[in-house]
Design an enzyme around this catalytic site. Sequence first.
Site, short mmCIF file in Angstrom:
data_model
loop_
_atom_site.label_atom_id
_atom_site.label_comp_id
_atom_site.label_asym_id
_atom_site.label_seq_id
_atom_site.Cartn_x
_atom_site.Cartn_y
_atom_site.Cartn_z
N HIS A 188 -3.55 -10.61 4.93
CA HIS A 188 -3.21 -10.12 6.27
C HIS A 188 -2.70 -11.25 7.16
O HIS A 188 -1.94 -11.00 8.10
CB HIS A 188 -4.40 -9.39 6.87
CG HIS A 188 -4.70 -8.13 6.15
ND1 HIS A 188 -4.01 -6.96 6.37
CD2 HIS A 188 -5.54 -7.88 5.13
CE1 HIS A 188 -4.45 -6.03 5.54
NE2 HIS A 188 -5.37 -6.57 4.78
N GLU A 430 1.39 4.79 -4.26
CA GLU A 430 0.78 3.47 -4.46
C GLU A 430 0.09 3.32 -5.82
O GLU A 430 -0.39 2.23 -6.13
CB GLU A 430 -0.27 3.21 -3.37
CG GLU A 430 0.25 3.28 -1.96
CD GLU A 430 -0.84 3.10 -0.93
OE1 GLU A 430 -1.09 1.95 -0.55
OE2 GLU A 430 -1.46 4.10 -0.53
N ASP A 454 0.29 -2.40 -3.41
CA ASP A 454 -0.73 -1.71 -4.20
C ASP A 454 -0.16 -1.13 -5.49
O ASP A 454 -0.85 -1.10 -6.52
CB ASP A 454 -1.40 -0.60 -3.37
CG ASP A 454 -2.62 -1.11 -2.62
OD1 ASP A 454 -3.23 -2.11 -3.06
OD2 ASP A 454 -2.99 -0.52 -1.59
N CYS A 501 7.68 0.66 2.01
CA CYS A 501 7.07 0.01 3.18
C CYS A 501 6.27 -1.22 2.78
O CYS A 501 5.67 -1.87 3.62
CB CYS A 501 6.19 0.98 3.97
SG CYS A 501 4.75 1.58 3.07
#
Length: 551
Positions: A188, A430, A454, A501
């Site tokens: 992150h 995903e 993912d 995305c």
Amino acid sequence: MILMQGQGVSKGVVKGPIYFYQRAQAVAAHTQSAGLEEEKRRLEEAKAKSMDQLSALADKAREEAGDESAMLFETHAMFVEDEDLCDCMDAALEEEGCTAERAVEIAGEQFAAMLAAMDDAYMQARAADIKDVARRILNNLMGIVDGGIDSEEPVILAADDLAPSETLQLDKSKILGFITQGGSGNSHTAILARTMGIPAICGLGDQLKPELGGRMAYIDGETGKVAIEPDELTLTAFQAKYEKQQEMKVLMDTMKGQEDVTLDGRHMMVYCNIGSPEDVTAVLSNDGQGIGLFRSEFLYLAASDYPTEDEQFKAYKEVAAAMEGKRVVIRTLDIGADKQVDYFQMNKEENPALGVRAIRICLNRPEVFRTQLRALYRASAYGKVAIMFPMITSVWEVKECKRACQKVMAELDKEGVPYNKDTELGIMIETPASVLVAEELAKEVDFFSVGTNDLTQYTLACDRQANDLGKFFDPHHPAVLRALKIATDAAHKAGIWIGICGELGADLSLLETFLAIGVDELSVSPSSVLPLRAEIRKSIAKTCTLEKLEC
């Protein structure tokens, strides 16, 4: 000179002093009281400092966003001086002989619990305010810096790594770049850096030592190199790259206002990924066509308790209105795995990446899901909002999500609350399971969005957070690209659009492959929009091939 090599995760060259992140303690240390009068004095000083901070924040909010935004900080200031709350703190000091820190904890917990137990929804919502106020006073008692950065000048922020909740608390105006001991390109910290458009390097390991704090450094987020107090030759190389970077920024500005279309007329939607309403500024300044991923979980990570419907509605509405009719895809709550939230009180799992996460939490906790859906549908009256469900593996999950949406819409109809009845519903692709049943899933929704981080993790059985897997975590693997092709074909067969995305969407080396596959949309960090647009505009879609899908 000290040279270090890590993994570059966000491009760019920057110079600045190294500053090590000041991590807040979770709770106050229960040390021995210094005596009643001394503890009272410390408490009064902390409260006064809290009032000064809140006053400054209110002034800043009023200047930047108006009176309504300033009201939150003014309300918090009122709580700092609330007579009952202050009496409760004093009573704890006098009757229990505890430290000022413990007195604040006791008073905060008691008042928050009292408000949360009330029948009035407004008073229940104030419980979170009390917790925030208590935390601010506690931080000032413990010398914890709000925002984690006690510096008057911008810095290169160093840390072992940063949790998602910690990145949210940072004073981003003071950050020139990130360097971390651990982490990966999917962490992150890396995602935040790319959103902010600043350089970042992870995986520096033990060579990044706290004693380096304060020393002047250059970092190159593309190569992963860090040079502390560089010699003349190294300095010249860094400065040359920095100047080239500035020239490229000027060139990219010429892309603003241009269409995202190939030389042979193939249009591509180029959207942005964001984590908070504040990121919309970067979307607009980089001329993004829309928002392809609003990570709503950051509202939960930043809160000390479940965010209320009104708190969520305000955030979603702000983004939808700011985008002025451009599509805003908001992903429903996606926590679990590496994104843990204490107040959810999740059971510890041996393998959280395969456990109760994302849509599984929402379907297991219908009231949490309902609160978010109500906020999302209410916000749909103020812009082109689309709702996206993460971690879908089965058709039955989609049908359950749609049933939850129908219930919320019926409630809003009954209450006379405006919303867009044609709000688009989509899912994230995903997992291999969602790819294999993509044709069935496509019949249930309005769009697909592929989360390549993912999808790579689950397809290759590689932990996306593990920095030492290196070349084994390969988003370019033919299996990942073939999965994308299967999902794209299924989407188009059903007449719906499909986007990417995940971070892979900004990989310019794969643009021709995406064009050949037929992907309709790429959602990337705001800083990646203009370079991607420049590449699209010089591509010829009909000459693109699928050769990268071959082993």
